[in-house]
Design a protein around this motif. Structure first.
Motif, PDB file in Angstrom:
ATOM      1  N   TRP A 178       2.222   1.834  -8.615  1.00 46.98           N
ATOM      2  CA  TRP A 178       2.381   1.755 -10.064  1.00 46.98           C
ATOM      3  C   TRP A 178       3.072   0.457 -10.464  1.00 46.98           C
ATOM      4  N   PRO A 179       2.578  -0.199 -11.525  1.00 47.13           N
ATOM      5  CA  PRO A 179       1.504   0.181 -12.455  1.00 47.13           C
ATOM      6  C   PRO A 179       0.149  -0.418 -12.098  1.00 47.13           C
ATOM      7  N   LEU A 180      -0.021  -0.864 -10.861  1.00 44.82           N
ATOM      8  CA  LEU A 180      -1.302  -1.427 -10.456  1.00 44.82           C
ATOM      9  C   LEU A 180      -2.336  -0.314 -10.257  1.00 44.82           C
ATOM     10  N   ARG A 181      -3.589  -0.690 -10.338  1.00 48.57           N
ATOM     11  CA  ARG A 181      -4.683   0.272 -10.275  1.00 48.57           C
ATOM     12  C   ARG A 181      -5.081   0.586  -8.826  1.00 48.57           C
ATOM     13  N   MET A 182      -5.249   1.861  -8.547  1.00 43.79           N
ATOM     14  CA  MET A 182      -5.771   2.368  -7.278  1.00 43.79           C
ATOM     15  C   MET A 182      -4.820   2.105  -6.115  1.00 43.79           C
ATOM     16  N   PHE A 183      -5.366   2.033  -4.901  1.00 42.93           N
ATOM     17  CA  PHE A 183      -4.523   2.115  -3.713  1.00 42.93           C
ATOM     18  C   PHE A 183      -5.249   1.531  -2.508  1.00 42.93           C
ATOM     19  N   ARG A 184      -4.595   1.689  -1.346  1.00 42.98           N
ATOM     20  CA  ARG A 184      -5.137   1.232  -0.070  1.00 42.98           C
ATOM     21  C   ARG A 184      -6.599   1.632   0.087  1.00 42.98           C
ATOM     22  N   GLY A 185      -7.405   0.731   0.642  1.00 41.77           N
ATOM     23  CA  GLY A 185      -8.809   1.030   0.875  1.00 41.77           C
ATOM     24  C   GLY A 185      -9.716   0.653  -0.266  1.00 41.77           C
ATOM     25  N   THR A 186      -9.179   0.085  -1.342  1.00 44.31           N
ATOM     26  CA  THR A 186      -9.995  -0.320  -2.481  1.00 44.31           C
ATOM     27  C   THR A 186      -9.706  -1.780  -2.824  1.00 44.31           C
ATOM     28  N   PRO A 187     -10.663  -2.464  -3.468  1.00 48.59           N
ATOM     29  CA  PRO A 187     -10.433  -3.859  -3.854  1.00 48.59           C
ATOM     30  C   PRO A 187      -9.688  -4.017  -5.183  1.00 48.59           C
ATOM     31  N   PHE A 188      -9.284  -2.911  -5.804  1.00 53.78           N
ATOM     32  CA  PHE A 188      -8.444  -3.023  -6.991  1.00 53.78           C
ATOM     33  C   PHE A 188      -7.064  -3.564  -6.589  1.00 53.78           C
ATOM     34  N   GLU A 189      -6.277  -3.970  -7.586  1.00 55.81           N
ATOM     35  CA  GLU A 189      -4.992  -4.613  -7.318  1.00 55.81           C
ATOM     36  C   GLU A 189      -4.061  -3.736  -6.483  1.00 55.81           C
ATOM     37  N   GLY A 190      -4.098  -2.424  -6.694  1.00 57.14           N
ATOM     38  CA  GLY A 190      -3.238  -1.545  -5.926  1.00 57.14           C
ATOM     39  C   GLY A 190      -3.562  -1.508  -4.447  1.00 57.14           C
ATOM     40  N   GLY A 191      -4.744  -1.977  -4.072  1.00 57.25           N
ATOM     41  CA  GLY A 191      -5.135  -1.999  -2.676  1.00 57.25           C
ATOM     42  C   GLY A 191      -4.934  -3.330  -1.991  1.00 57.25           C
ATOM     43  N   VAL A 192      -4.971  -4.444  -2.770  1.00 57.15           N
ATOM     44  CA  VAL A 192      -4.982  -5.769  -2.139  1.00 57.15           C
ATOM     45  C   VAL A 192      -3.868  -6.698  -2.605  1.00 57.15           C
ATOM     46  N   ARG A 193      -3.264  -6.441  -3.744  1.00 57.94           N
ATOM     47  CA  ARG A 193      -2.119  -7.246  -4.167  1.00 57.94           C
ATOM     48  C   ARG A 193      -0.864  -6.533  -3.680  1.00 57.94           C
ATOM     49  N   ASN A 194      -0.098  -7.195  -2.852  1.00 60.95           N
ATOM     50  CA  ASN A 194       1.010  -6.485  -2.230  1.00 60.95           C
ATOM     51  C   ASN A 194       2.265  -7.339  -2.153  1.00 60.95           C
ATOM     52  N   LEU A 195       3.318  -6.705  -1.668  1.00 60.95           N
ATOM     53  CA  LEU A 195       4.644  -7.316  -1.673  1.00 60.95           C
ATOM     54  C   LEU A 195       4.772  -8.360  -0.570  1.00 60.95           C
ATOM     55  N   ALA A 196       5.377  -9.491  -0.905  1.00 62.11           N
ATOM     56  CA  ALA A 196       5.614 -10.531   0.094  1.00 62.11           C
ATOM     57  C   ALA A 196       6.664 -11.502  -0.423  1.00 62.11           C
ATOM     58  N   PHE A 197       7.453 -12.033   0.503  1.00 57.05           N
ATOM     59  CA  PHE A 197       8.383 -13.120   0.174  1.00 57.05           C
ATOM     60  C   PHE A 197       8.667 -13.913   1.438  1.00 57.05           C
ATOM     61  N   ILE A 198       9.202 -15.109   1.256  1.00 61.35           N
ATOM     62  CA  ILE A 198       9.611 -15.957   2.362  1.00 61.35           C
ATOM     63  C   ILE A 198      11.048 -16.386   2.113  1.00 61.35           C
ATOM     64  N   TRP A 199      11.847 -16.398   3.184  1.00 62.20           N
ATOM     65  CA  TRP A 199      13.265 -16.754   3.066  1.00 62.20           C
ATOM     66  C   TRP A 199      13.650 -17.719   4.166  1.00 62.20           C
ATOM     67  N   SER A 200      14.474 -18.698   3.839  1.00 62.94           N
ATOM     68  CA  SER A 200      15.103 -19.552   4.832  1.00 62.94           C
ATOM     69  C   SER A 200      16.263 -20.284   4.181  1.00 62.94           C
ATOM     70  N   LYS A 201      17.361 -20.371   4.887  1.00 66.26           N
ATOM     71  CA  LYS A 201      18.526 -21.073   4.353  1.00 66.26           C
ATOM     72  C   LYS A 201      18.306 -22.575   4.340  1.00 66.26           C
ATOM     73  N   TRP A 202      17.718 -23.100   5.401  1.00 63.67           N
ATOM     74  CA  TRP A 202      17.575 -24.544   5.531  1.00 63.67           C
ATOM     75  C   TRP A 202      16.220 -25.075   5.125  1.00 63.67           C
ATOM     76  N   TRP A 203      15.171 -24.307   5.372  1.00 64.11           N
ATOM     77  CA  TRP A 203      13.832 -24.889   5.335  1.00 64.11           C
ATOM     78  C   TRP A 203      13.156 -24.828   3.976  1.00 64.11           C
ATOM     79  N   LEU A 204      13.792 -24.234   2.994  1.00 60.97           N
ATOM     80  CA  LEU A 204      13.253 -24.210   1.634  1.00 60.97           C
ATOM     81  C   LEU A 204      14.158 -25.033   0.735  1.00 60.97           C
TER      82      LEU A 204
END
Length: 635
Positions: A396-422
């Protein structure tokens, strides 16, 4: 006559005085009562007035100089204290480091968009360890994967879309295929750059012969399971045949390996698998004394639901440890949402894993020089998800879920962290990012020359990430080409992000909408909006214009409508055609699909209740009793 000579006599007086200038000039300083003052009414008095003004001016200048000197001294003192007390603690942090970073890639299994604290500020699922890294790093708001596990993991490892590798569907136990061997994988590229490489957790890229095992695909050391799921106490993987319409009663088998050797049951004593993997990570980091940089692929089973054989059928379960079930957020959840309570408990365990990973790196003194990447392999699987692995995740609030090409299936959580390299941190970016981009991006960050990489669909986004830029090099993403269509593309002149959705993704077409997080409603959202929360633009969960992709392709303007509520295909035929043409062009580059049917020779009952590489010349490698951790040259 006598009167007329007086001026001459008077005019000679100055001449006489002028012959002793120093004597005369000293008279005024002798005292104000001196003879020169007496009777003088003009120029001499004027000279005294001028001398008073000069003295005042000089005093003012001296005062100003004193103030300036004081202020300069104060500033210099403060600067001196700054460098004396603060600078020594920062000398180890360069403006931009040289050398090579360590890399830790954490991939969660079936984690939903609303299942972390930072993503929607969800009060149900506080995740302080994950949130701390996310908010201090770079949050990737537009990070996309494929819609299920094996396709995403193959894309991550190769830098190529799933339809280019052929691994377009998550393979099940006993199916004799995997990620083709001619593809060079991420750990192999990093080994070329002198990295030590480790895998902990899920593989799911092939297991019918040892050639497909992680140690043959670039990992110096690995401990984990080879299939898509595993019971976290007995390390058994159940057969998915009945869920796939295959008749049979394969009970499943044990599935825990270390460097290709079976880990015997009496060596682990049913230790909770997420803890076993985390402890192994801690051990690796604690004992790591090499000068070489390291890459750890930490592929956790959390928070995915797993399964067990009850004697008759495979039963879907979410296994929960008591200490996580006792956490306040879990206890606060109403018991009528028992599945969601278990999901939250598993997310608590996931957050603890990330906390312990970070702490181990810090205790070793290598955290500052480490890049940590966190992501999910696809969207969450709610209770109504078709086929197998019904979790209680929330997108929520994205549409649908795993196994589908809707946002709820393919847009997901991600981040990158580094003290020195960013160079810039504590920001979020909307730049388009697909999982295929991580191979060239990490290779670039590790000091590799991009010209050494073969042709691939992934592009390095290291420069834009390192500099904290809002735009990256990617303008199109193929989220799905085989099991339904999903294509995103930016319109060049306006920057508008469009998405095409089409095809049929599963047999159950009775639901095509949105699912609120269990235990919430419109008035009790349990959500505090954050700067990275999704703003649907339209009322969340309410379809404005119907999308039925198995009947006709749908088109969405994600810049205005990120929750896919308004199908604009009918009103934008030109853009619809443009997107369909793009999809046809991508389809022309697709390779053969690799799905193969279940091979009964793999039945664990033939192999003492183990899943083994049954087509390999050496299908069984058993360790000495209770020596589960085999030596590795990488440690």
């Amino acid at each position: 006559m006598a009167h007329s000579t007086a001026p001459s006599a008077g005019s000679s007086a100055p001449s006489a005085g002028s012959s002793e200038p120093f004597a005369g000039s000293s008279a005024p300083f002798a005292g104000s009562s001196g003879a020169i003052l007496k009777g003088s009414t003009g120029s001499v008095v004027g000279s005294i007035t001028f001398s008073d003004e000069g003295r005042a001016r000089r005093q003012k200048v001296l005062y100003t100089l004193a103030v300036v000197v004081f202020i300069v001294g104060l500033v210099l003192g403060i600067v001196g204290l700054y460098f004396y007390y603060w600078r020594p603690t920062r000398t180890e942090e360069p403006s931009y480091p040289t050398g090579q970073p360590n890399i830790v890639l954490i991939i969660a299994d079936d984690l939903g968009h609303a299942d972390l604290g930072y993503s929607e500020g969800n009060q149900q699922t506080p995740t302080p360890n994950i949130d701390r890294l996310a908010w201090d790093g770079i949050i990737l708001n537009r990070h996309y994967t494929h819609q299920s596990c094996s396709p995403t993991r193959s894309a991550l490892m190769t830098g190529k879309y799933d339809f280019q590798t052929g691994l377009t569907y998550p393979y099940a136990s006993g199916e004799p295929y995997g990620l083709p061997l001619h593809h060079k994988l991420l750990p192999q590229y990093l080994k070329d750059l002198n990295y030590s490489t480790f895998l902990l957790g899920k593989w799911h890229l092939g297991a019918h012969t040892r050639e497909f095992y992680p140690d043959q695909r670039g990992f110096d050391y690995w401990l984990g399971y080879l299939e898509g799921e595993v019971d976290p106490f007995h390390y058994r993987t159940s057969w998915l045949g009945p869920d796939l319409g295959i008749q049979g009663a394969v009970k499943g088998g044990r599935n825990l390996y270390e460097n290709g050797f079976q880990v015997a049951e009496d060596c682990t004593n049913n230790h909770y698998l997420p803890h076993l993997l985390t402890e192994r990570f801690e051990q690796i980091i604690h004992t790591y004394n090499s000068s070489r940089p390291f890459f750890v692929y930490f592929s956790t089973p959390l928070p995915k639901a797993n399964s067990e054989w009850n004697g008759t059928e495979r039963v879907n379960r979410q296994f929960v440890m008591p200490q996580y079930a006792a956490r306040a957020p879990v206890r606060a959840m109403d018991n009528k949402f028992a599945g969601r309570k278990q999901q939250i408990a598993q997310i608590q365990a996931l957050d603890d894993q990330v906390g312990r990973i970070t702490q181990a790196l810090e205790d070793k003194g290598v955290l500052d020089n480490t890049i940590i990447l966190f992501m999910s392999d696809n969207g969450g699987a709610p209770a109504i998800a078709p086929l197998f692995h019904r979790n209680h995740g929330s997108n929520w609030p994205l549409r649908m879920f795993r196994g589908t090409p809707f946002e709820g299936g393919v847009r997901n959580l991600a981040f990158i962290w580094s003290k020195w390299w960013l160079k810039r941190k504590a920001i979020a970016t909307d730049q388009l990012f697909h999982v295929i981009d991580w191979l060239p991006t990490l290779y670039d960050a590790a000091g590799g020359k991009l010209s050494n990489l073969p042709e691939m669909s992934g592009v390095s986004q290291w420069t834009s990430l390192r500099n904290g830029e809002k735009k990256g090099p990617r303008t199109e993403i193929v989220a799905s080409l085989v099991r339904g269509l999903g294509l995103l593309a930016e319109e060049p002149s306006t920057g508008t992000l469009y998405k095409l959705v089409g095809g049929s993704f599963f047999n159950n077409k009775s639901f095509m909408g949105w699912l609120r997080t269990e235990g919430t409603n419109a008035t009790h959202t349990m959500t505090v909006k954050t700067s990275v929360s999704v703003d649907c633009g339209n009322p969340a969960g309410v379809e404005r214009t119907a999308c039925r992709p198995w009947i006709a392709d749908c088109l969405f303007d994600l810049s205005r409508d990120p929750c896919e509520t308004d199908n604009i295909a009918a009103t934008n035929p030109s853009m619809l055609k443009t997107m369909q043409d793009k999809m046809r062009a991508y389809n022309a580059t697709a390779g053969p699909h690799l799905m193969k049917p279940f091979d009964s020779a793999s039945n664990p009952e033939r192999w003492k209740n183990w899943w083994v590489p049954w087509m390999d010349p050496v299908p069984v490698k058993g360790p000495a009793p209770c020596l589960p951790f085999q030596p590795s040259s990488a440690i």
